[in-house]
Design a protein around this motif. Structure first.
Motif, PDB file in Angstrom:
ATOM      1  N   THR A  88     -20.703 145.352  84.443  1.00  0.00           N
ATOM      2  CA  THR A  88     -20.959 144.661  85.655  1.00  0.00           C
ATOM      3  C   THR A  88     -19.476 143.225  86.129  1.00  0.00           C
ATOM      4  O   THR A  88     -18.584 143.428  84.855  1.00  0.00           O
ATOM      5  CB  THR A  88     -21.809 142.878  85.020  1.00  0.00           C
ATOM      6  N   ALA A  89     -19.402 142.382  86.594  1.00  0.00           N
ATOM      7  CA  ALA A  89     -18.145 141.387  87.449  1.00  0.00           C
ATOM      8  C   ALA A  89     -18.048 140.608  86.974  1.00  0.00           C
ATOM      9  O   ALA A  89     -17.491 139.646  87.595  1.00  0.00           O
ATOM     10  CB  ALA A  89     -17.933 141.643  88.394  1.00  0.00           C
ATOM     11  N   GLN A 127     -12.601 142.675  86.917  1.00  0.00           N
ATOM     12  CA  GLN A 127     -13.153 143.312  88.818  1.00  0.00           C
ATOM     13  C   GLN A 127     -13.612 142.583  89.267  1.00  0.00           C
ATOM     14  O   GLN A 127     -13.493 142.635  90.860  1.00  0.00           O
ATOM     15  CB  GLN A 127     -14.944 143.829  87.749  1.00  0.00           C
ATOM     16  N   LYS A 128     -13.465 141.144  88.615  1.00  0.00           N
ATOM     17  CA  LYS A 128     -13.875 140.171  89.714  1.00  0.00           C
ATOM     18  C   LYS A 128     -12.512 139.529  90.414  1.00  0.00           C
ATOM     19  O   LYS A 128     -12.808 139.165  92.115  1.00  0.00           O
ATOM     20  CB  LYS A 128     -14.160 138.705  88.857  1.00  0.00           C
ATOM     21  N   ARG A 168     -10.329 140.861  91.401  1.00  0.00           N
ATOM     22  CA  ARG A 168     -10.015 142.886  91.988  1.00  0.00           C
ATOM     23  C   ARG A 168      -8.773 142.817  91.232  1.00  0.00           C
ATOM     24  O   ARG A 168      -7.733 144.283  92.313  1.00  0.00           O
ATOM     25  CB  ARG A 168      -9.887 142.700  93.750  1.00  0.00           C
ATOM     26  N   ALA A 218     -14.932 142.493  83.152  1.00  0.00           N
ATOM     27  CA  ALA A 218     -15.300 141.645  84.051  1.00  0.00           C
ATOM     28  C   ALA A 218     -14.674 140.949  84.876  1.00  0.00           C
ATOM     29  O   ALA A 218     -14.723 141.061  85.858  1.00  0.00           O
ATOM     30  CB  ALA A 218     -16.384 140.913  83.308  1.00  0.00           C
ATOM     31  N   GLU A 219     -13.705 139.814  84.211  1.00  0.00           N
ATOM     32  CA  GLU A 219     -12.875 139.736  84.633  1.00  0.00           C
ATOM     33  C   GLU A 219     -11.687 139.705  85.637  1.00  0.00           C
ATOM     34  O   GLU A 219     -11.617 140.385  86.828  1.00  0.00           O
ATOM     35  CB  GLU A 219     -11.539 139.066  84.283  1.00  0.00           C
TER      36      GLU A 219
END
Length: 233
Positions: free
Chosen positions: A155-156, A75-76, A78, A72-73
């Motif tokens: 999920t992000a 993705q957050k 980027r 998730a991190e």
């Protein structure tokens, strides 16, 4: 292999440089130390059966904190695109994060070994159930980490990833209570999805290949689904 080792080293450093890892270990050891001491004074028996069941519950509550940031991190921040375009496969990325998380679980189990050492120092415990109990906890931790890794890939948002993991863990903990209400053969199928049903024999000193296979199957399935989730990006 070289790129995997580099990736694994990066994940290990990121995990063990995070305050979350040390907070989880501290809370885990404090709660279990208090519970172990209280249980020992009440029962006066050199046994860790009750401790294993309490560690089972505590693992379900703390594992989401370990796994929620894994993907998730990425993705957050980027940085997922950088990972996916680097010369490593999706499987290597997932496996590196899985192994790094399992190393923290292994450290927690290793530190909790002081309880067994205390029993051996002050009494004469039966080490058969202790060995099987730790094996069951390691297999349980593997299945939980795999599931949490999948939730983090979906999920992000780290909080949402933790909530998804925790919800799945709690459902698989109590699902056998609802399974017995179903007609046959659905009852057997649902009951056999319960984490508690497959962990219980380990805690009391019994090792069955069906229980070992269950935890291995859950782990492999969750890791494969995580790889597929990354491959679709």
């Amino acid at each position: 292999m070289r790129s995997f080792v580099i990736l694994l080293r990066k994940e290990e450093m990121a995990l063990f440089s995070s305050p979350i890892a040390y907070a989880v270990m501290t809370v885990f050891l404090l709660i279990m130390g208090y519970s172990f001491t209280l249980t020992l004074f009440i029962s006066h028996q050199p046994s860790m059966v009750h401790i294993f069941f309490q560690m089972f519950v505590l693992f379900m509550l703390t594992t989401p904190l370990i796994t929620m940031r894994l993907l998730a991190e990425e993705q957050k921040l980027r940085t997922m695109e950088v990972l996916l375009t680097s010369p490593v496969s999706e499987a290597a990325i997932v496996l590196a994060k899985y192994v790094a998380s399992m190393s923290l679980v292994a450290v927690m189990l290793l530190l909790s070994g002081c309880y067994a050492a205390a029993l051996a120092w002050f009494g004469d415990p039966d080490f058969g159930p202790i060995y099987s109990g730790y094996l069951g906890l390691a297999l349980l931790g593997s299945a939980l980490v795999g599931t949490g890794l999948l939730a983090s890939a979906l999920t992000a948002n780290q909080v949402i990833a933790a909530l998804i993991s925790l919800s799945v863990f709690l459902l698989l903990w109590i699902i056998d209570n609802f399974g017995w209400l179903l007609p046959s053969p659905a009852d057997t199928l649902v009951v056999n999805l319960s984490l508690a049903v497959h962990f219980r024999p380990f805690a009391v000193g019994s090792i069955y290949l069906s229980d070992v296979g269950f935890f291995f199957s859950v782990t492999l399935l969750m890791l494969l689904l995580t790889v597929r989730a990354l491959a679709r990006r």
